[in-house]
Design a protein around this motif. Structure first.
Motif, PDB file in Angstrom:
ATOM      1  N   ASP A  97       0.835  -1.192   0.000  1.00 15.30           N
ATOM      2  CA  ASP A  97       0.000   0.000   0.000  1.00 15.30           C
ATOM      3  C   ASP A  97       0.883   1.261   0.000  1.00 15.30           C
ATOM      4  OD1 ASP A  97      -2.222   1.584   0.080  1.00 15.30           O
ATOM      5  OD2 ASP A  97      -2.561   1.328   2.231  1.00 15.30           O
ATOM      6  N   CYS A  98       1.436   1.569  -1.186  1.00 10.50           N
ATOM      7  CA  CYS A  98       2.392   2.694  -1.285  1.00 10.50           C
ATOM      8  C   CYS A  98       1.737   4.044  -0.983  1.00 10.50           C
ATOM      9  CB  CYS A  98       3.004   2.741  -2.678  1.00 10.50           C
ATOM     10  SG  CYS A  98       3.788   1.201  -3.190  1.00 10.50           S
ATOM     11  N   THR A 102      -0.822   6.706   5.253  1.00  9.54           N
ATOM     12  CA  THR A 102       0.531   7.192   5.529  1.00  9.54           C
ATOM     13  C   THR A 102       1.414   6.761   4.362  1.00  9.54           C
ATOM     14  OG1 THR A 102       0.081   6.716   7.861  1.00  9.54           O
ATOM     15  CG2 THR A 102       2.340   7.259   7.265  1.00  9.54           C
ATOM     16  N   PRO A 103       1.474   7.595   3.313  1.00 10.62           N
ATOM     17  CA  PRO A 103       2.174   7.160   2.099  1.00 10.62           C
ATOM     18  C   PRO A 103       3.637   6.838   2.367  1.00 10.62           C
ATOM     19  CG  PRO A 103       0.952   9.195   1.711  1.00 10.62           C
ATOM     20  CD  PRO A 103       0.957   8.959   3.191  1.00 10.62           C
ATOM     21  N   CYS A 104       4.136   5.845   1.660  1.00 15.00           N
ATOM     22  CA  CYS A 104       5.551   5.481   1.772  1.00 15.00           C
ATOM     23  C   CYS A 104       6.392   6.629   1.218  1.00 15.00           C
ATOM     24  CB  CYS A 104       5.818   4.214   0.981  1.00 15.00           C
ATOM     25  SG  CYS A 104       7.557   3.760   0.938  1.00 15.00           S
ATOM     26  N   PRO A 105       7.429   7.042   1.953  1.00 15.01           N
ATOM     27  CA  PRO A 105       8.275   8.131   1.442  1.00 15.01           C
ATOM     28  C   PRO A 105       8.906   7.789   0.101  1.00 15.01           C
ATOM     29  CG  PRO A 105       9.212   7.154   3.455  1.00 15.01           C
ATOM     30  CD  PRO A 105       7.848   6.608   3.302  1.00 15.01           C
TER      31      PRO A 105
ATOM     32  N   ASP B   8       6.518  -6.350   3.424  1.00 12.07           N
ATOM     33  CA  ASP B   8       6.370  -4.949   3.028  1.00 12.07           C
ATOM     34  C   ASP B   8       7.352  -4.074   3.812  1.00 12.07           C
ATOM     35  OD1 ASP B   8       5.471  -2.334   2.659  1.00 12.07           O
ATOM     36  OD2 ASP B   8       3.364  -2.816   2.849  1.00 12.07           O
ATOM     37  N   ARG B  12      10.846  -2.080   2.544  1.00 13.68           N
ATOM     38  CA  ARG B  12      10.985  -0.626   2.733  1.00 13.68           C
ATOM     39  C   ARG B  12      12.246  -0.305   3.524  1.00 13.68           C
ATOM     40  NH1 ARG B  12       5.335   1.948   2.096  1.00 13.68           N
ATOM     41  NH2 ARG B  12       4.042   0.115   2.088  1.00 13.68           N
ATOM     42  N   GLN B  40      10.701   6.502   9.337  1.00 10.52           N
ATOM     43  CA  GLN B  40      10.832   6.539   7.879  1.00 10.52           C
ATOM     44  C   GLN B  40       9.887   5.561   7.173  1.00 10.52           C
ATOM     45  OE1 GLN B  40      15.403   6.645   8.231  1.00 10.52           O
ATOM     46  NE2 GLN B  40      14.963   7.533   6.241  1.00 10.52           N
ATOM     47  N   VAL B 151      13.809  11.471   1.267  1.00 10.58           N
ATOM     48  CA  VAL B 151      13.268  10.171   1.654  1.00 10.58           C
ATOM     49  C   VAL B 151      13.363  10.000   3.161  1.00 10.58           C
ATOM     50  CG1 VAL B 151      13.803   7.693   1.571  1.00 10.58           C
ATOM     51  CG2 VAL B 151      13.579   8.998  -0.533  1.00 10.58           C
ATOM     52  N   PRO B 154       9.372  11.428   6.233  1.00 12.92           N
ATOM     53  CA  PRO B 154       8.050  11.467   5.626  1.00 12.92           C
ATOM     54  C   PRO B 154       7.262  12.668   6.132  1.00 12.92           C
ATOM     55  CG  PRO B 154       8.140   9.800   7.339  1.00 12.92           C
ATOM     56  CD  PRO B 154       9.524  10.336   7.181  1.00 12.92           C
ATOM     57  N   THR B 156       4.144  12.687   6.933  1.00 14.49           N
ATOM     58  CA  THR B 156       3.161  12.297   7.945  1.00 14.49           C
ATOM     59  C   THR B 156       3.786  11.286   8.891  1.00 14.49           C
ATOM     60  OG1 THR B 156       2.391  10.723   6.309  1.00 14.49           O
ATOM     61  CG2 THR B 156       1.069  12.709   6.614  1.00 14.49           C
ATOM     62  N   ARG B 160       1.839   3.900  10.643  1.00  9.64           N
ATOM     63  CA  ARG B 160       0.988   3.006   9.863  1.00  9.64           C
ATOM     64  C   ARG B 160       0.609   1.842  10.776  1.00  9.64           C
ATOM     65  NH1 ARG B 160       1.362   1.828   4.243  1.00  9.64           N
ATOM     66  NH2 ARG B 160       3.021   3.384   4.170  1.00  9.64           N
TER      67      ARG B 160
END
Lengths: 166, 166
Positions: A97-98, A102-105, B8, B12, B40, B151, B154, B156, B160
Motif C-alpha cells: 500500500d504505497c 501514511t504514504p511510503c516516502p 512490506d 521498505r 521513515q 526520503v 516522511p 506524515t 501506519r
C-alpha cells in the motif's frame, strides 16, 4: 502473500456451484442459497451475499427467487477466463500500500520496487489467462475421491472470520 | 492481493538503508536506529525490530551498538537475490488459507485451484529472481528527484497500522 478474502470467497463459491453439475437454472439441485454457500464456504452470509451480488452482476451467476430458489452458474459461466475473473475480483490494488493513509516516502520518487511488484502481480494473474472456469471445475471433479467425502457439508460449520476491509 | 506487512516493511527498510550510501559499518551516516526506521517506514518500532532481527539473522543487515550505532546494509547485502529474499520474508504461506482453523471443504480433494494458485505465487516470486538488491537500490537512486524531496523524513509521522498476525 494473500488474495483478498473477497476473491478467496468468490472462487470457493464458484467451485462449489460448479460442483453441483452442469450450469443452468432449470434444475433446482444446481442451486444454492446464500445460507447454504455460507455453510459450505464457512464464511458469514453477509460476505457471501456481497460476493454473490458481484458475480451475479457480472453475469457469472444467475439467481432464482422463491422456495426452491438460489444462485447457480449462469449460461456461459464455464467459459469465463479465470485470469480476467481474478483481476476483476481483486480490483486494482497494489500488493503493497504505497499510497495509503501514511504514504511510503519512497513513493514520492519513481520507486523501482513498485514497478517490479506490479510486474510480479501481473505474472501472478497471467498464470490463469486462457484457463476457463469450467476447466478448473472439471479438473476438480476428475480429482474427486470416490469415498464418502462430501464437498456439500464441511465437517466444521463454524464461520470463518472475514474482515470486511480485505 | 497483498504481501504480508512483514515483507512490506522489510523491503521498505532495505530500500531506505540502501539509500544511505554504500553498504558497510564504517560510516555512522549509513546507519539507522530502529526508531529512525520506524519514522521513515511509518511503522511501529516493535514491528521494525522484528523485521530487522530477521534481516540481521540472515546476514543482510549488520548492527553497531552504542550512541552512534544502528543497523546498516551488511557487506554482500547488495548481491542478495531479491526473489530468494522475498520467498524468505513471505514464508511458506499459501495465497488462500485452505487448511486454516476452518479448512475449506474443497481441500479434502486434490483441488485444481490450489495447485494453480501455488504456480501463480511462484510466478510472482520468480519475477524477482536474478535481480540483486543493489540493482533495485541503484535504480531508485537513479530515479531520485533533484528537488527538496527527502526520503529521510516522511511528511506524515503518524504510525501506519501493522497487524502482528500478517
Amino acid at each position: 502473500m494473500h488474495l483478498t478474502k473477497f476473491t478467496d470467497l468468490g472462487l470457493r463459491a464458484l467451485m462449489i456451484l460448479g460442483d453441483t453439475g452442469a450450469a443452468g437454472a432449470t434444475d433446482p439441485a444446481q442451486r444454492r442459497t446464500i445460507g447454504e454457500l455460507a455453510v459450505q464456504t464457512a464464511a458469514p452470509a453477509s460476505h457471501v451475499k456481497k460476493v454473490v451480488a458481484r458475480l451475479t452482476g457480472a453475469g457469472i451467476l444467475g439467481s432464482v427467487r422463491g422456495r426452491s430458489g438460489g444462485v447457480y452458474l449462469a449460461d456461459g459461466a464455464r467459459s469465463v477466463d479465470v485470469g480476467t475473473l481474478l483481476r476483476d475480483l481483486e480490483g486494482r490494488h497494489e500488493v503493497v500500500d504505497c499510497d495509503g493513509d501514511t504514504p511510503c516516502p519512497l513513493a514520492r520518487r519513481d520507486c523501482s520496487l513498485r514497478h517490479l511488484l506490479a510486474d510480479a502481480q501481473e505474472n501472478f494473474f497471467s498464470t490463469f489467462d486462457g484457463i476457463a472456469l469450467g476447466e478448473l471445475i472439471d479438473r476438480n471433479a476428475a480429482g474427486a475421491p470416490t469415498g464418502p467425502v462430501s464437498v456439500g457439508m464441511p465437517t466444521t460449520p463454524a464461520p470463518r472470520t472475514y474482515d470486511t476491509d480485505e
